[in-house]
Design a protein around this motif. Structure first.
Motif, PDB file in Angstrom:
ATOM      1  N   LEU A  40      46.870  41.687  36.443  1.00 49.53           N
ATOM      2  CA  LEU A  40      46.088  42.837  35.995  1.00 49.53           C
ATOM      3  C   LEU A  40      46.134  43.993  36.983  1.00 49.53           C
ATOM      4  N   VAL A  41      46.279  45.190  36.424  1.00 53.79           N
ATOM      5  CA  VAL A  41      46.173  46.410  37.215  1.00 53.79           C
ATOM      6  C   VAL A  41      44.851  47.112  36.894  1.00 53.79           C
ATOM      7  N   ALA A  42      44.560  47.257  35.597  1.00 54.32           N
ATOM      8  CA  ALA A  42      43.312  47.906  35.185  1.00 54.32           C
ATOM      9  C   ALA A  42      43.008  47.534  33.740  1.00 54.32           C
ATOM     10  N   VAL A  43      41.719  47.463  33.431  1.00 50.93           N
ATOM     11  CA  VAL A  43      41.269  47.222  32.067  1.00 50.93           C
ATOM     12  C   VAL A  43      40.267  48.305  31.700  1.00 50.93           C
ATOM     13  N   ASP A  44      40.543  49.011  30.619  1.00 50.43           N
ATOM     14  CA  ASP A  44      39.638  50.046  30.120  1.00 50.43           C
ATOM     15  C   ASP A  44      39.410  49.751  28.643  1.00 50.43           C
ATOM     16  N   THR A  45      38.371  48.946  28.358  1.00 50.77           N
ATOM     17  CA  THR A  45      38.146  48.547  26.966  1.00 50.77           C
ATOM     18  C   THR A  45      37.696  49.726  26.112  1.00 50.77           C
TER      19      THR A  45
END
Length: 201
Positions: free
Chosen positions: A172-177
């Protein structure tokens, strides 16, 4: 694996009767099973439910416990008014849901599984596909969930084939739900190995 709409959070999926007094065995989709002590009011509805509260079946959790052995990782729920095996059979197959505004806050490194559905996964700048479901590993007979195994994102690629990608911090680098975007850095070849079509190379 069950899915949630933008209005509801799925806490569990009812599997089958477990006991003679209406108890129901369920797959657990929250890391906070203790919430059933504090928040006993829930709703029951078919998977993918997107309606209003009045359209769902209101329920009250009166007891719960975490089984061991072959059902470790799941939960047994008992609801008010569901007192027999026959009662439990009626609700088997439904999701246990709560309105999104009643969800518990998460720390910065956590995300609700249901919010991953519909997100586009990127490997660097390349769009891999859209998350259609999240799978959890089970034992070979499917009887017990393997809690130590990473969940798998079931992704439909732009070409229409299915790709399974482990949802692990290492990738994972980034999660923006909110933006429906998951940024990852995947090992070379992982997408091809985990692609379900005959396009493997």
């Amino acid at each position: 694996m069950t899915k949630a709409t933008t209005a509801w959070i799925v806490l569990a999926h009812l599997l089958r009767p477990q006991g003679r007094k209406g108890e129901v065995l369920a797959e657990l989709f929250t890391d906070f099973p203790e919430r059933f002590e504090e928040q006993t009011r829930v709703f029951l509805a078919a998977s993918g439910f997107a309606g209003e509260e009045s359209e769902a079946r209101a329920a009250e959790v009166v007891a719960f416990w975490l089984p061991v052995g072959k059902n470790e990782g799941r939960i047994v729920l008992q609801f008010a008014g569901i007192d027999t095996i026959s009662d439990a059979e009626v609700v088997a197959g439904l999701d246990v849901i709560v309105p999104r505004e009643e969800r518990r806050p998460l720390d910065d490194d956590s995300v609700y599984i249901s919010e991953l559905i519909g997100c586009t996964v990127y490997d660097g700048a390349i769009a891999v596909g859209v998350v259609e479901d999240v799978q959890f590993a089970t034992t070979a007979d499917g009887a017990r969930r393997l809690t130590d195994a990473a969940p798998l994102l079931e992704i439909t690629s732009l070409a229409g084939d299915e790709i399974l990608i482990p949802f692990v911090k290492a990738f994972l680098v980034a999660v923006d739900t909110a933006a429906k975007r998951i940024e990852m850095k995947l090992p070379d070849g992982l997408i091809e190995v985990n692609r379900s079509s005959g396009d493997k190379s």
